[in-house]
Motif scaffolding. Structure first.
Motif, PDB file in Angstrom:
ATOM      1  N   GLY A 153     -18.746  -6.672 -12.605  1.00 49.03           N
ATOM      2  CA  GLY A 153     -18.689  -5.381 -13.264  1.00 49.03           C
ATOM      3  C   GLY A 153     -18.555  -4.192 -12.346  1.00 49.03           C
ATOM      4  N   SER A 154     -18.249  -4.435 -11.056  1.00 50.39           N
ATOM      5  CA  SER A 154     -18.160  -3.322 -10.107  1.00 50.39           C
ATOM      6  C   SER A 154     -16.741  -3.071  -9.628  1.00 50.39           C
ATOM      7  CB  SER A 154     -19.058  -3.608  -8.891  1.00 50.39           C
ATOM      8  OG  SER A 154     -18.665  -4.813  -8.253  1.00 50.39           O
ATOM      9  N   GLY A 155     -15.778  -3.695 -10.277  1.00 51.18           N
ATOM     10  CA  GLY A 155     -14.402  -3.582  -9.804  1.00 51.18           C
ATOM     11  C   GLY A 155     -13.504  -2.842 -10.768  1.00 51.18           C
ATOM     12  N   GLU A 156     -12.548  -2.090 -10.236  1.00 51.37           N
ATOM     13  CA  GLU A 156     -11.499  -1.449 -11.019  1.00 51.37           C
ATOM     14  C   GLU A 156     -10.599  -2.532 -11.617  1.00 51.37           C
ATOM     15  OE1 GLU A 156      -8.772   0.568 -12.921  1.00 51.37           O
ATOM     16  OE2 GLU A 156     -10.468   1.629 -12.007  1.00 51.37           O
ATOM     17  N   GLN A 157     -10.189  -2.351 -12.870  1.00 54.86           N
ATOM     18  CA  GLN A 157      -9.487  -3.404 -13.592  1.00 54.86           C
ATOM     19  C   GLN A 157      -7.979  -3.450 -13.329  1.00 54.86           C
ATOM     20  OE1 GLN A 157     -11.186  -5.720 -15.560  1.00 54.86           O
ATOM     21  NE2 GLN A 157     -12.903  -4.755 -14.536  1.00 54.86           N
ATOM     22  N   THR A 158      -7.359  -2.341 -12.974  1.00 53.77           N
ATOM     23  CA  THR A 158      -5.909  -2.326 -12.828  1.00 53.77           C
ATOM     24  C   THR A 158      -5.476  -2.729 -11.419  1.00 53.77           C
ATOM     25  OG1 THR A 158      -5.892   0.013 -12.207  1.00 53.77           O
ATOM     26  CG2 THR A 158      -5.681  -0.509 -14.551  1.00 53.77           C
ATOM     27  N   MET A 159      -4.180  -2.971 -11.283  1.00 51.99           N
ATOM     28  CA  MET A 159      -3.625  -3.339  -9.988  1.00 51.99           C
ATOM     29  C   MET A 159      -3.641  -2.162  -9.026  1.00 51.99           C
ATOM     30  SD  MET A 159       0.259  -4.623  -9.063  1.00 51.99           S
ATOM     31  CE  MET A 159      -0.055  -6.378  -9.184  1.00 51.99           C
ATOM     32  N   GLN A 160      -3.964  -2.439  -7.783  1.00 53.15           N
ATOM     33  CA  GLN A 160      -3.797  -1.445  -6.726  1.00 53.15           C
ATOM     34  C   GLN A 160      -2.386  -1.576  -6.171  1.00 53.15           C
ATOM     35  OE1 GLN A 160      -6.541  -0.413  -3.152  1.00 53.15           O
ATOM     36  NE2 GLN A 160      -5.321  -2.141  -2.499  1.00 53.15           N
ATOM     37  N   TRP A 161      -1.677  -0.471  -6.072  1.00 53.00           N
ATOM     38  CA  TRP A 161      -0.311  -0.493  -5.529  1.00 53.00           C
ATOM     39  C   TRP A 161      -0.196   0.595  -4.465  1.00 53.00           C
ATOM     40  CZ3 TRP A 161       3.749  -3.557  -7.935  1.00 53.00           C
ATOM     41  CH2 TRP A 161       4.936  -3.537  -7.206  1.00 53.00           C
ATOM     42  N   ILE A 162      -0.304   0.205  -3.227  1.00 53.68           N
ATOM     43  CA  ILE A 162      -0.128   1.138  -2.119  1.00 53.68           C
ATOM     44  C   ILE A 162       1.355   1.116  -1.741  1.00 53.68           C
ATOM     45  CG2 ILE A 162      -0.752   1.681   0.264  1.00 53.68           C
ATOM     46  CD1 ILE A 162      -3.396   0.173  -0.263  1.00 53.68           C
ATOM     47  N   PRO A 163       2.066   2.240  -1.832  1.00 45.60           N
ATOM     48  CA  PRO A 163       3.516   2.250  -1.582  1.00 45.60           C
ATOM     49  C   PRO A 163       3.875   1.717  -0.197  1.00 45.60           C
ATOM     50  CG  PRO A 163       2.799   4.308  -2.572  1.00 45.60           C
ATOM     51  CD  PRO A 163       1.554   3.558  -2.215  1.00 45.60           C
TER      52      PRO A 163
ATOM     53  N   SER B 282      -2.142  -6.468   1.623  1.00 47.86           N
ATOM     54  CA  SER B 282      -3.191  -5.718   0.925  1.00 47.86           C
ATOM     55  C   SER B 282      -2.648  -4.573   0.079  1.00 47.86           C
ATOM     56  CB  SER B 282      -4.200  -5.164   1.935  1.00 47.86           C
ATOM     57  OG  SER B 282      -3.565  -4.245   2.826  1.00 47.86           O
ATOM     58  N   ASN B 283      -1.334  -4.507  -0.107  1.00 49.82           N
ATOM     59  CA  ASN B 283      -0.740  -3.372  -0.819  1.00 49.82           C
ATOM     60  C   ASN B 283      -0.745  -3.521  -2.337  1.00 49.82           C
ATOM     61  OD1 ASN B 283       0.311  -3.132   1.994  1.00 49.82           O
ATOM     62  ND2 ASN B 283       1.318  -1.342   1.143  1.00 49.82           N
ATOM     63  N   THR B 284      -0.785  -4.743  -2.836  1.00 47.17           N
ATOM     64  CA  THR B 284      -0.685  -4.955  -4.287  1.00 47.17           C
ATOM     65  C   THR B 284      -1.739  -5.965  -4.736  1.00 47.17           C
ATOM     66  OG1 THR B 284       1.081  -6.577  -3.848  1.00 47.17           O
ATOM     67  CG2 THR B 284       1.760  -4.360  -4.499  1.00 47.17           C
ATOM     68  N   ASN B 285      -2.978  -5.526  -4.771  1.00 46.30           N
ATOM     69  CA  ASN B 285      -4.072  -6.428  -5.110  1.00 46.30           C
ATOM     70  C   ASN B 285      -4.441  -6.354  -6.586  1.00 46.30           C
ATOM     71  OD1 ASN B 285      -4.348  -7.331  -2.494  1.00 46.30           O
ATOM     72  ND2 ASN B 285      -5.975  -5.906  -1.972  1.00 46.30           N
ATOM     73  N   PHE B 286      -4.678  -7.541  -7.160  1.00 45.82           N
ATOM     74  CA  PHE B 286      -5.199  -7.648  -8.518  1.00 45.82           C
ATOM     75  C   PHE B 286      -6.003  -8.941  -8.624  1.00 45.82           C
ATOM     76  CE2 PHE B 286      -5.015  -9.166 -12.909  1.00 45.82           C
ATOM     77  CZ  PHE B 286      -5.541  -8.064 -13.571  1.00 45.82           C
ATOM     78  N   PRO B 287      -7.262  -8.870  -9.041  1.00 51.59           N
ATOM     79  CA  PRO B 287      -8.051  -7.659  -9.302  1.00 51.59           C
ATOM     80  C   PRO B 287      -8.165  -6.787  -8.045  1.00 51.59           C
ATOM     81  CG  PRO B 287      -9.158  -9.611 -10.147  1.00 51.59           C
ATOM     82  CD  PRO B 287      -8.045 -10.087  -9.291  1.00 51.59           C
ATOM     83  N   ARG B 288      -8.248  -5.491  -8.256  1.00 46.56           N
ATOM     84  CA  ARG B 288      -8.151  -4.547  -7.151  1.00 46.56           C
ATOM     85  C   ARG B 288      -9.211  -4.779  -6.081  1.00 46.56           C
ATOM     86  NH1 ARG B 288      -7.283   1.881  -7.899  1.00 46.56           N
ATOM     87  NH2 ARG B 288      -5.702   1.007  -9.278  1.00 46.56           N
TER      88      ARG B 288
END
Length: 328
Positions: free
Chosen positions: A211-221, A196-202
């Motif tokens: 239309g309810s989602g953030e567009q960029t990648m989520q990157w949890i270190p 779950s650290n690098t999700n895309f779509p986030r």
């Protein structure tokens, strides 16, 4: 014995090159000096970035495919298998491989499929295509093409993606041969601890389409060093079962995600730096294609030649490690 060799390889990347000065200024405005991380940990100097509305992972894959077919003096009619791999596919339906089949004027008996193993995708696809070709007497020649529009996912607030990613495609022609060459072996290690650290779509595709989602990648270190012990074990297991030592290998084509990872492996085995192919300073991190871009560059510069034993290695998000042994 029937072997599967890489007959030819070709690449495509956008014209737009962006050097570090842009990203250093970008993060300086946010109050962060990112010089050490971008230049010394990631190993970046420049990267190729799509800056128009006409290019994407499918268009890049098509250009790389045309390039490799021309190089091989082949046409779409010569392909028995078309495999497309990407973590940023332009289409979910119809498949990108079927669209490539149409654009390349493929024949009716051609098998087409899309795959996605994130950044490990192209090595996984070559592995799977090679093993399938060995098992199926009717598949003589395959096109495997990887393409990531990586910067589409990049988060402008994070150096790890925004200053790291580049866009590119790579295509290889796999072919059956009776020569003593080609695909030898592969090995995997999967530990889904960072799933779950690098999700895309986030927030998932459904939320994004609604239309309810953030567009960029989520990157949890996370601590990338967790990949090193299993990597060493993979290398040693695969080399042992093929009666080779790591010092007998002629070239190493590894993930270009971070130059620090390459240096860590080089120092662990006390290997000659000249055997390591590195292109991350020019191309950035191109995801699924990154080890193959390094392979291509090594061939073009005469550092990799026919008959050489090559070790490929990369990591896919989640995480999954894959290593592949090949005689070029």
């Amino acid at each position: 014995m029937t072997n599967i060799k890489i007959r030819d390889i070709a690449i495509y990347y956008p014209d737009n090159a962006v050097d570090n000065s842009y990203y250093l200024e970008h993060f300086n405005k946010k109050g962060r000096d990112s010089t050490h991380f971008i230049e010394n940990i990631l190993g970046r100097k420049s990267r190729y970035v799509i800056n128009n509305d006409s290019e994407n992972s499918l268009t890049m894959a098509y250009e790389a495919s045309i390039n490799v077919l021309k190089k091989s003096h082949l046409t779409g009619e010569d392909l028995d298998l078309i495999m497309f791999t990407s973590q940023t596919p332009e289409y979910l339906a119809t498949s990108n491989a079927i669209q490539l089949h149409n654009k390349l004027n493929g024949k009716h008996s051609t098998l087409t499929m899309d795959t996605n193993a994130n950044c490990a995708g192209m090595l996984v696809a070559i592995d799977q295509a090679s093993r399938y070709m060995q098992a199926n007497p009717f598949i003589q020649r395959a096109l495997v093409v990887g393409s990531d529009y990586n910067t589409l996912m990049a988060n402008p607030d994070e150096e790890i993606s925004y200053a790291n990613f580049g866009d590119a495609a790579c295509a290889v022609i796999l072919e059956k041969t009776n020569e003593n060459t080609g695909f030898i072996d592969s090995i995997y290690h999967t530990d889904s601890v960072t799933y779950s650290n690098t999700n895309f779509p986030r927030t998932g595709l459904s939320n994004t389409i609604k239309g309810s989602g953030e567009q960029t990648m989520q990157w949890i270190p996370f601590d990338g060093s967790i990949a090193m012990p299993p990597t060493y074990q993979m290398f040693e297991t695969m080399l042992s079962r093929n009666n080779l030592s790591i010092n007998e290998l002629d070239a190493f084509c590894f993930s270009q995600f971070s130059i620090a990872n390459i240096k860590t492996i080089k120092e662990h085995y006390q290997l000659d730096e000249d055997k390591f192919m590195y292109i991350g300073d020019r191309f950035g991190y191109t995801g699924t294609t990154s080890p193959l871009l390094a392979f291509y560059d090594g061939i073009e510069k005469g550092r990799i030649n026919r008959g050489d034993h090559i070790l490929f290695w990369t990591i896919g998000g989640g995480f999954q490690l894959v290593a592949m042994l090949l005689k070029y």
